[in-house]
Design a protein around this motif. Structure first.
Motif, PDB file in Angstrom:
ATOM      1  N   VAL A  21       1.587   3.760  -0.185  1.00 31.02           N
ATOM      2  CA  VAL A  21       2.874   4.371   0.160  1.00 31.02           C
ATOM      3  C   VAL A  21       2.869   4.849   1.599  1.00 31.02           C
ATOM      4  CG1 VAL A  21       4.529   6.182  -0.403  1.00 31.02           C
ATOM      5  CG2 VAL A  21       3.291   5.012  -2.238  1.00 31.02           C
ATOM      6  N   VAL A  22       1.945   5.768   1.905  1.00 28.62           N
ATOM      7  CA  VAL A  22       1.906   6.315   3.270  1.00 28.62           C
ATOM      8  C   VAL A  22       1.528   5.225   4.262  1.00 28.62           C
ATOM      9  CG1 VAL A  22       0.832   8.025   4.766  1.00 28.62           C
ATOM     10  CG2 VAL A  22       1.333   8.590   2.375  1.00 28.62           C
ATOM     11  N   ASP A  23       0.405   4.548   3.987  1.00 31.16           N
ATOM     12  CA  ASP A  23       0.009   3.468   4.896  1.00 31.16           C
ATOM     13  C   ASP A  23       1.034   2.342   4.891  1.00 31.16           C
ATOM     14  OD1 ASP A  23      -2.192   4.911   5.434  1.00 31.16           O
ATOM     15  OD2 ASP A  23      -3.624   3.622   4.401  1.00 31.16           O
ATOM     16  N   GLY A  24       1.706   2.086   3.742  1.00 32.18           N
ATOM     17  CA  GLY A  24       2.715   1.030   3.691  1.00 32.18           C
ATOM     18  C   GLY A  24       3.902   1.328   4.585  1.00 32.18           C
ATOM     19  N   VAL A  25       4.371   2.580   4.572  1.00 31.95           N
ATOM     20  CA  VAL A  25       5.494   2.960   5.441  1.00 31.95           C
ATOM     21  C   VAL A  25       5.097   2.854   6.906  1.00 31.95           C
ATOM     22  CG1 VAL A  25       7.005   4.866   6.106  1.00 31.95           C
ATOM     23  CG2 VAL A  25       6.527   4.426   3.683  1.00 31.95           C
ATOM     24  N   VAL A  26       3.914   3.340   7.229  1.00 30.51           N
ATOM     25  CA  VAL A  26       3.457   3.259   8.623  1.00 30.51           C
ATOM     26  C   VAL A  26       3.319   1.800   9.055  1.00 30.51           C
ATOM     27  CG1 VAL A  26       1.547   3.794  10.189  1.00 30.51           C
ATOM     28  CG2 VAL A  26       2.307   5.495   8.508  1.00 30.51           C
ATOM     29  N   ASN A  27       2.721   0.982   8.193  1.00 27.58           N
ATOM     30  CA  ASN A  27       2.579  -0.442   8.529  1.00 27.58           C
ATOM     31  C   ASN A  27       3.933  -1.131   8.633  1.00 27.58           C
ATOM     32  OD1 ASN A  27      -0.193  -0.173   8.515  1.00 27.58           O
ATOM     33  ND2 ASN A  27      -0.406  -0.789   6.368  1.00 27.58           N
ATOM     34  N   LEU A  28       4.923  -0.689   7.821  1.00 22.27           N
ATOM     35  CA  LEU A  28       6.265  -1.272   7.902  1.00 22.27           C
ATOM     36  C   LEU A  28       6.895  -1.003   9.256  1.00 22.27           C
ATOM     37  CD1 LEU A  28       8.632  -2.721   6.540  1.00 22.27           C
ATOM     38  CD2 LEU A  28       9.368  -0.483   5.656  1.00 22.27           C
ATOM     39  N   PHE A  29       6.780   0.221   9.736  1.00 18.79           N
ATOM     40  CA  PHE A  29       7.315   0.540  11.063  1.00 18.79           C
ATOM     41  C   PHE A  29       6.588  -0.248  12.146  1.00 18.79           C
ATOM     42  CE2 PHE A  29       9.067   4.328   8.988  1.00 18.79           C
ATOM     43  CZ  PHE A  29      10.343   4.381   9.576  1.00 18.79           C
ATOM     44  N   THR A  36      -6.350  12.755 -10.320  1.00 20.89           N
ATOM     45  CA  THR A  36      -5.550  13.194  -9.170  1.00 20.89           C
ATOM     46  C   THR A  36      -6.027  12.542  -7.887  1.00 20.89           C
ATOM     47  OG1 THR A  36      -5.186  15.328 -10.267  1.00 20.89           O
ATOM     48  CG2 THR A  36      -4.727  15.205  -7.907  1.00 20.89           C
ATOM     49  N   SER A  37      -7.344  12.456  -7.715  1.00 19.75           N
ATOM     50  CA  SER A  37      -7.871  11.836  -6.501  1.00 19.75           C
ATOM     51  C   SER A  37      -7.536  10.345  -6.449  1.00 19.75           C
ATOM     52  CB  SER A  37      -9.387  12.033  -6.433  1.00 19.75           C
ATOM     53  OG  SER A  37     -10.031  11.422  -7.537  1.00 19.75           O
ATOM     54  N   LYS A  38      -7.584   9.686  -7.613  1.00 26.12           N
ATOM     55  CA  LYS A  38      -7.238   8.264  -7.629  1.00 26.12           C
ATOM     56  C   LYS A  38      -5.753   8.053  -7.303  1.00 26.12           C
ATOM     57  CE  LYS A  38     -10.847   6.746 -10.839  1.00 26.12           C
ATOM     58  NZ  LYS A  38     -11.139   6.167 -12.172  1.00 26.12           N
ATOM     59  N   ILE A  39      -4.878   8.902  -7.875  1.00 21.69           N
ATOM     60  CA  ILE A  39      -3.437   8.785  -7.581  1.00 21.69           C
ATOM     61  C   ILE A  39      -3.177   9.064  -6.111  1.00 21.69           C
ATOM     62  CG2 ILE A  39      -1.189   9.818  -8.055  1.00 21.69           C
ATOM     63  CD1 ILE A  39      -2.104  10.282 -10.918  1.00 21.69           C
ATOM     64  N   THR A  40      -3.849  10.095  -5.582  1.00 15.02           N
ATOM     65  CA  THR A  40      -3.673  10.431  -4.166  1.00 15.02           C
ATOM     66  C   THR A  40      -4.144   9.294  -3.277  1.00 15.02           C
ATOM     67  OG1 THR A  40      -4.006  12.764  -4.714  1.00 15.02           O
ATOM     68  CG2 THR A  40      -4.210  12.144  -2.405  1.00 15.02           C
ATOM     69  N   ALA A  41      -5.277   8.688  -3.644  1.00 16.10           N
ATOM     70  CA  ALA A  41      -5.778   7.562  -2.845  1.00 16.10           C
ATOM     71  C   ALA A  41      -4.815   6.376  -2.889  1.00 16.10           C
ATOM     72  CB  ALA A  41      -7.162   7.155  -3.356  1.00 16.10           C
ATOM     73  N   TRP A  42      -4.241   6.104  -4.075  1.00 14.57           N
ATOM     74  CA  TRP A  42      -3.283   4.995  -4.191  1.00 14.57           C
ATOM     75  C   TRP A  42      -2.030   5.266  -3.364  1.00 14.57           C
ATOM     76  CZ3 TRP A  42       1.721   4.242  -5.728  1.00 14.57           C
ATOM     77  CH2 TRP A  42       2.110   2.915  -5.970  1.00 14.57           C
ATOM     78  N   VAL A  43      -1.503   6.498  -3.439  1.00 14.79           N
ATOM     79  CA  VAL A  43      -0.309   6.848  -2.655  1.00 14.79           C
ATOM     80  C   VAL A  43      -0.614   6.751  -1.164  1.00 14.79           C
ATOM     81  CG1 VAL A  43       1.264   8.737  -2.085  1.00 14.79           C
ATOM     82  CG2 VAL A  43       0.672   8.292  -4.468  1.00 14.79           C
ATOM     83  N   ASP A  44      -1.795   7.222  -0.761  1.00 15.84           N
ATOM     84  CA  ASP A  44      -2.146   7.178   0.654  1.00 15.84           C
ATOM     85  C   ASP A  44      -2.280   5.737   1.147  1.00 15.84           C
ATOM     86  OD1 ASP A  44      -3.207   8.599   3.142  1.00 15.84           O
ATOM     87  OD2 ASP A  44      -4.880   7.273   2.638  1.00 15.84           O
ATOM     88  N   ARG A  45      -2.860   4.882   0.290  1.00 15.20           N
ATOM     89  CA  ARG A  45      -3.099   3.505   0.727  1.00 15.20           C
ATOM     90  C   ARG A  45      -1.838   2.657   0.709  1.00 15.20           C
ATOM     91  NH1 ARG A  45      -8.068   0.291  -1.838  1.00 15.20           N
ATOM     92  NH2 ARG A  45      -9.100   1.874  -0.547  1.00 15.20           N
TER      93      ARG A  45
END
Length: 622
Positions: free
Chosen positions: A570-578, A559-568
């Motif tokens: 998905v979340v960071d990707g969307v923020v970096n896209l904007f 779970t921690s690995k999946i959360t870290a991947w999503v954070d890096r």
């Protein structure tokens, strides 16, 4: 003067905290020239004052009704977080038990840790330990008890990790802390829910509140299961029982406190919460199932241990399992008496074990032998502690088990069978340990083992006498529970045709098996696969640690690995896209800046016209 000491008995837990504060100049290294022993003397003095104060208060409160002292801490709308203190025979007696055992443990620690360079830090932690335990004994507030249980969790972490230079000690302290935190979080959830549904968070209000049957069965079940979570962790019950075994990496004076009164603190809170468990049969059954699995499982695991402290710590979980069963079936008086007799006997056993460890510099019981004639005080302490724990007539635990089992018309047969089985297995385990350590031929590590110094012998002898005299005072001690045992006042009623013969027979069978079973010093592996499997299964605690590693730990890791991947990504990707879009649009628009006002006006007009066109199109469509 006596009334003043009774009214100020709420201050007794603060003596230990004051003693811990007095040790700071030495434990932090501000004072070096005197050595660390003055810090130990300060803490011992404050514990002695607490014990004397509690003794006077206990003698006065014996003839008085319970009193409640309330300190208002936070009150907002319908939320009332008051710090309530109960001054009664049970609470002051429990606090006196804590301060008395703490005083003996600290005197014992003077000899056990005489050459330890962190003696001041250890005594400071012991004072902190004592303050939390004494506070739990007189607390009448679930909120205050929870805060004090958190103090116990922290002090457990610090004391288990006392020798932090050893990697195994650091791992044990971390595992013990995290395991107990699981139960604490579940208890916090139950406390929050109880504050929403109940009339308050004081134990005095729970009985009358629970009698009104205020909750639906589903909510009562969830609430009861949540409130069980904290004591399960504190009392080392299944499935949160592994921490007590690992906590044996700490110094032995802390281990004897942890196995006698610290685990009892969680059980004491559980006993006070017993009215809540009557709201749901499922919650009561959960207590019985948890206690049964732990009592039988821990008794079996203890038989396969070759580390003396671990063999004794697993029996602690077993007897606390019996306390859980007693609370589950609604016999609170039996639960309190079990805590009392277990505290005396287990403290004595761990004092004896600590003396053996200090003298031989060894904890492996297969490498000992022949200590009976070389360490008479230690041997006597182990014998009396064993007899007091397994319920041999006429010592204390026998009277408790006799009282519990002497109701064949009311006591279920399965419960009687559990009592007899745990008693027999405990006798087998302790006789096995006694034979390997004290009997037989001396080994190279025990051939020149002397008796311990007086700082360790004095507490052992004192507690040996107290354990032998405990049955003589238990008749008056029945007044603590508001009931009496007829056999204590009339010995003619002792020999029930069912209970007493079975109890005595179970203890004798356990002792006979412990005496008759061959105990080779080499502990060779059996040739038969099934015997080898059973030996490993018990020696490795039913492989609970590996089960956790492949289930809970694995799930948390994934779970921690999946959360870290999503954070890096998905979340960071969307923020970096904007961010990239803003940078790109800004870089593009800067080429349209001509500085001519006519161009800006034309741009505004075109934008307004485009917006107006879109709005008209939408309006026509509608």
């Amino acid at each position: 003067m006596s009334d003043f000491l009774l009214q100020s008995s709420w201050f007794i837990p603060l003596y230990g905290l004051i003693g811990a504060i007095f040790t700071l100049p030495w434990s932090t290294g501000m004072i070096r020239k005197t050595g660390p022993r003055p810090a130990a003397y300060f803490n011992l003095l404050m514990t002695l004052v607490a014990f004397i104060h509690g003794s006077v208060a206990f003698s006065v409160v014996w003839t008085q009704k319970p009193q409640q002292i309330v300190f208002q801490w936070l009150q907002a709308a319908d939320l009332d977080l008051s710090l309530a203190i109960e001054i009664s025979r049970v609470s002051v007696g429990g606090m006196e038990l804590v301060t008395g055992i703490s005083l003996l443990a600290q005197i014992y620690a003077l000899g056990y840790m005489e050459k330890d360079w962190s003696l001041a830090r250890f005594f400071g932690l012991m004072g902190f330990f004592e303050a939390a335990l004494s506070g739990i004994a007189i607390s009448d507030s679930l909120f205050l008890s929870y805060a004090l249980l958190e103090m116990l969790t922290l002090s457990t972490y610090l004391l288990v990790g006392f020798w932090y230079a050893q990697p195994l000690v650091v791992t044990a302290a971390r595992d013990a802390f995290l395991t107990k935190r699981v139960g604490d979080i579940v208890l916090l959830m139950g406390m929050v829910a109880l504050s929403s549904y109940g009339t308050g968070l004081t134990f005095s209000e729970l009985k009358s509140w629970a009698a009104s049957d205020p909750l639906p069965i589903a909510i009562a079940t969830l609430l009861g299961l949540a409130l069980i979570g904290g004591p399960v962790g504190k009392c080392a019950q299944f499935p949160l029982n592994l921490w007590l075994d690992e906590a044996m990496e700490g110094p032995n004076p802390a281990s004897l406190m942890r196995n006698s009164v610290v685990v009892s603190a969680g059980a004491f809170v559980l006993i006070k919460l017993q009215p809540v468990f009557t709201l749901s049969p499922i919650a009561a059954d959960a207590l019985i199932i948890t206690g049964t699995v732990t009592a039988i499982g821990s008794s079996l695991v203890a038989i396969a241990q070759i580390d003396i402290k671990r063999a004794l710590s697993h029996s602690t979980s077993a007897y606390l399992g019996l306390v859980f069963i007693a609370v589950g079936v609604g016999q609170v008086d039996i639960a309190l008496l079990l805590l009392l007799t277990h505290a005396f006997a287990k403290t004595l056993l761990f004092m004896s074990a600590g003396s053996i460890i200090l003298t031989t510099n060894n904890q492996n019981i297969t490498e000992m032998g022949g200590l009976w004639t070389r360490m008479p005080a230690t041997s006597s302490a182990f014998v009396v502690g064993t007899a007091g724990l397994i319920g041999l007539l006429p010592l204390g635990t026998f009277w408790v088990l006799r009282r519990w089992a002497n109701t064949p018309g009311e006591l279920p047969l399965w419960l009687l069978a559990i009592l007899l089985l745990v008693n027999a297995l405990s006798a087998l385990n302790l006789i096995r340990v006694f034979r390997l350590i004290f009997l037989g031929e001396p080994s190279p590590k025990t051939r020149r083992a002397p008796e311990v110094p007086w700082q360790m012998a004095f507490p052992m002898v004192t507690l040996t006498i107290a354990t032998l005299m405990l049955p003589l005072t238990m008749h008056q001690g029945q007044l603590l529970l508001g009931s009496t045992d007829p056999a204590m006042s009339n010995p003619a009623q002792l020999f029930s045709p069912v209970a007493v013969p079975l109890l005595m027979l179970s203890g004798l069978i356990g002792c006979a098996l412990g005496t008759a079973i061959d105990l080779p010093r080499t502990w060779a592996r059996p040739a038969q696969i099934y015997w080898r499997f059973i030996q490993d299964l018990l020696a490795y605690d039913f492989y609970f640690d590996r089960l956790y590693r492949f289930t809970v730990v694995f799930a948390v890791d994934i779970t921690s690995k999946i959360t870290a991947w999503v954070d890096r990504y998905v979340v960071d990707g969307v923020v970096n896209l904007f961010g990239l879009a803003a940078i790109f649009s800004g870089q593009t628009l800067r080429y349209n800046v001509s500085g001519q006002s006519q161009f800006y006006l034309l741009t505004i007009l075109l934008a307004v016209a485009l917006l107006f066109g879109v709005m008209m199109r939408v309006f026509i469509t509608i």
